[in-house]
Design an enzyme around this catalytic site. Structure first.
Site, PDB file in Angstrom:
ATOM      1  N   ARG A 142      54.081  39.661  28.381  1.00 41.51           N
ATOM      2  CA  ARG A 142      54.646  39.581  29.736  1.00 41.51           C
ATOM      3  C   ARG A 142      54.998  38.148  30.128  1.00 41.51           C
ATOM      4  NH1 ARG A 142      53.699  43.074  33.751  1.00 41.51           N
ATOM      5  NH2 ARG A 142      55.102  41.621  34.741  1.00 41.51           N
ATOM      6  N   GLU A 149      46.490  36.974  47.285  1.00 44.46           N
ATOM      7  CA  GLU A 149      46.385  38.253  46.577  1.00 44.46           C
ATOM      8  C   GLU A 149      45.316  38.196  45.495  1.00 44.46           C
ATOM      9  OE1 GLU A 149      50.080  39.558  44.834  1.00 44.46           O
ATOM     10  OE2 GLU A 149      49.121  41.146  43.675  1.00 44.46           O
ATOM     11  N   ASP A 180      51.748  35.955  37.135  1.00 42.80           N
ATOM     12  CA  ASP A 180      51.836  36.436  38.523  1.00 42.80           C
ATOM     13  C   ASP A 180      50.785  35.785  39.422  1.00 42.80           C
ATOM     14  OD1 ASP A 180      52.517  37.834  40.749  1.00 42.80           O
ATOM     15  OD2 ASP A 180      51.551  39.705  40.158  1.00 42.80           O
ATOM     16  N   GLU A 230      59.253  46.014  38.400  1.00 42.31           N
ATOM     17  CA  GLU A 230      58.262  46.913  39.009  1.00 42.31           C
ATOM     18  C   GLU A 230      58.920  48.117  39.690  1.00 42.31           C
ATOM     19  OE1 GLU A 230      54.472  44.085  39.776  1.00 42.31           O
ATOM     20  OE2 GLU A 230      55.877  44.171  41.441  1.00 42.31           O
TER      21      GLU A 230
END
Ligand code: GCV
Length: 704
Positions: free
Chosen positions: A326, A383, A355, A282
């Site tokens: 990914r 999150e 994630d 990232e």
């Protein structure tokens, strides 16, 4: 006459009150967490054994005295705690032994003071949970390093933090010391957490400056008596930020820069724990910027730390590969490096391959590395699960990962066993949780989210403990041991993770969030290419929905799992429903095991999430009399929002998918309350990282 009727009413009220047998507790702001038993330390009434200058033993004594003075236990006549005269190898560095004799004597002993402290907290927990029985208890932690990761920035913000600003007031330190620092240490020690990474993995290079190290030192000094070490996230480009021409890990000047930096750190914080590193992910810098490998980068740091006993936690959350999937990247990048890392490096792997989604299969990397230390990273902050607006008890999800069998060395090679070092010769064992703590009065932004902090600590100490036991312990200590309350609220919390999966992304769907804030649905966002966008992940089109990761027609991510899992996931007939659309792309009218079409099954899954979330409000209302008004109403408001969000998720996901499937929502499902266009437009207003305020979210009516 009037007086008489008032008196009669008062008598009636008194009768109702007494017959209910429940006295409404006084308001509680939640700040004391699960440790509300003793606000003041007490040094009377107990016998300390051995060298009392050892701080951990002193704190243990104060805790025992404070608790037993306020809450005398009739069976306990006397109590002692201290170090063993001769070390017991069975107890290691942090284990403890509690002997509670028939005649009421309690003796808590350990090799080192951290063990005494953990023993004291364990003993108090047993008393509070009414589980104390005469006998001997011996415990040692399953993981050597039990660590919270703070994603806190020097400017006071917290990445993915939903409980106010950072707990660390860097602008006040080292001069001003807030009481919360020690309260934090105490709470962590009470559940066995022994390390904390103070700053964000997207690390500001300032954190390693001489100025900040003086601030970090203050925190380290406060935490030390509680057995807690501090760690820092580093910015791999720090040498360049400090004037060097490069940050290449094989460059002599760079190697020396890190050696000097590490020496400086240890001169200020002699028991510094080590570094956490996010590299080449990232946009963060890393060794690949210089044509080097993750192993080159990690080893350079490990060599600098080695003389002082420090470790490197090197994250496997990578985001720089060209892989079309990914979910495969971590294995692609790290498997070729197996065996190349130093023995004080440990690879920190997120529980799932993408994630921290509400449900993912376990990361296949756990089962792939054999000659490298590996640890799991869980996310305590929510999150992807409604931030601190939603009540989601996360332990069942974490346990699902730890209990997953990778089959790396045949049956029984669970993620827990591998990371504990039971399957191959890891010489470090560790576990990390991205914390949900901020400076809000109740620490976590939602009173019930404190349970996740507590659960992480208990799980890190012992991954075998059940979700039921942990939530039961936590509720008794934080609210009340009233049976009716416990039955109701435990049921609600235990159902909450499955509810969250069902109302957000059931059947293996993932990453369908709106914007970068990851609050609320945005399945229409992005494009069909490997970025972080929902459309890349769900791949909805006229021919169906789901990410094909099978061996024949898909990305072959299934092959990163050992048999029998590979075949199980690869075959649509055996793939578990809850991961179906993670591994398969299926037509809307695909016939599910239940007999429903995929479309109907999706609708019913969302519906079950809505029903559960709606039911949480009823459950909470049924226990109102056991809970103080302050926490009752704050939790109530959030549960209402959670139920509304559940319908919002369903409306957005199903109305968008319907544009491809062309199928009807079954008549027995809650009718949509907004149109797709309204929801798309609403999304435009919530694009940043913050949680939108409760009252600016889309309006929904909840049926009874
Ligand atoms: C700290 C996700 C989050 C980022 C986080 C990253 C990571 O992408 O959205 O905020 O960055 O994970 O774990 O490094």
């Amino acid at each position: 006459m009037k007086t008489r009727s008032i008196t009669a009413a008062m008598v009636l009220l008194a009768i109702v009150f007494v017959s209910c047998g429940v006295k409404k507790p006084a308001d509680n702001d939640g700040h004391s967490l699960w440790l509300g038993y003793s606000s003041e330390r007490d040094n009377s009434g107990a016998v300390g054994v051995g060298d009392l200058s050892r701080n951990g033993v002193k704190i243990a004594l104060e805790e025992l005295n404070g608790y037993l003075k306020d809450n005398p236990v009739s069976e306990i006549k006397s109590w002692r705690c201290g170090l063993l005269n001769e070390k017991d190898p069975k107890l290691g560095d942090e284990g403890f032994r509690i002997v509670f004799s028939e005649d009421g004597d309690v003796n808590i002993r350990a090799n080192y003071d951290a063990g005494v402290l953990y023993g004291a907290y364990h003993f108090i927990r047993l008393c509070r949970n009414k589980e104390l029985k005469p006998g001997v208890i011996e415990e040692v932690p399953a993981f050597q390093y039990r660590i919270l990761n703070h994603w806190d920035n020097p400017n006071g913000t917290v990445e993915r933090g939903y409980a106010g600003k950072s707990l660390w007031k860097w602008n006040e330190l080292p001069g001003t010391i807030r009481p919360e620092y020690e309260e934090y240490a105490r709470a962590n020690a009470s559940v066995g957490i022994n390390g904390t990474v103070l700053n964000n993995v997207n690390a500001d290079p300032r954190m390693l400056s001489a100025e900040y190290l003086q601030k970090v030192k203050i925190l380290a000094d406060i935490f030390r008596p509680y057995g807690i070490k501090v760690y820092l996230s580093l910015n791999f480009a720090a040498p360049k930020h400090n004037g060097l021409k490069t940050s290449d890990p094989l460059d002599k000047d760079v190697i020396n820069w890190w050696k000097d930096k590490v020496e400086e750190i240890y001169s200020i914080i002699p028991d510094f724990g080590g570094f956490l590193v996010k590299a080449n992910s990232e946009g963060q810098s890393g060794p690949q910027d210089y044509g080097r490998t993750h192993a080159d980068g990690a080893n350079m740091l490990a060599d600098a730390l080695k003389p002082y006993g420090g470790i490197v936690m090197w994250r496997a959350f990578v985001y720089a590969s060209t892989s079309p999937d990914r979910a495969k990247q971590a294995v692609e990048e790290f498997l070729p490096l197996d065996g190349q890392f130093r023995d004080n490096v440990i690879i920190q792997i997120k529980n799932g391959p993408v994630d921290f989604q509400p449900r993912e299969p376990f990361s296949p990397l756990f089962g792939q590395l054999e000659k490298t230390n590996v640890m799991a990273e869980f996310q305590i902050t929510q999150e992807y699960m409604g931030h601190s607006n939603h009540m989601v008890y996360l332990h069942p999800m974490w346990k699902e990962c730890l209990d997953s069998d990778t089959y790396q060395k045949g049956e029984g090679s669970t993620v827990a066993a591998i990371t504990e070092g039971k399957i191959h010769a890891n010489n470090i064992s560790a576990i990390a949780g991205v914390t949900n703590i901020g400076d809000s009065v109740n620490w976590c932004g939602h009173h019930l989210a404190q349970a996740n902090w507590y659960a992480f600590g208990r799980m890190a100490w012992n991954p075998e403990i059940s979700s039921e036991q942990i939530v039961d312990e936590w509720l008794r200590q934080t609210f009340t041991d009233n049976k009716a309350f416990l039955n109701a609220v435990e049921g609600m919390m235990l159902a909450s993770h499955e509810a969250s999966v069902s109302y957000e992304m059931p059947l293996g769907l993932h990453h369908c969030f709106a914007g970068a804030g990851h609050y609320g649905p945005g399945p229409w966002e992005g494009a069909s290419r490997p970025d972080w966008s929902p459309r890349y992940y769900h791949k909805a089109s006229a021919d169906g929905v789901g990410f094909d990761r099978t061996s024949e027609t898909g990305t072959d991510a299934v092959s990163q799992y050992h048999e029998p899992l590979k075949s199980l996931y690869d075959d649509v007939k055996t793939c578990p429903d809850e991961l179906l659309l993670w591994f398969h792309h299926l037509p809307w009218d695909y016939r599910m095991k239940s007999g429903n079409t995929l479309w109907d099954e999706l609708c019913y899954k969302f519906e079950s999430g809505i029903k559960l979330a709606r039911g949480f409000i009823d459950t909470w209302e049924s226990v109102e009399k056991y809970v103080d008004n302050h926490r009752y109403s704050q939790i109530h408001d959030k549960l209402v929002r959670q139920a509304k969000d559940a319908i919002w998720w369903r409306d957005a996901m199903i109305l968008y998918f319907q544009t491809f499937s062309g199928m009807e929502i079954p008549a027995d499902c809650t009718p949509p309350q907004h149109t797709l266009d309204e929801l798309r437009n609403f999304r435009l207003r919530i694009s940043n990282y913050e949680t939108p305020a409760l009252d600016v979210l889309p309006e929904y009516t909840l049926s009874d």
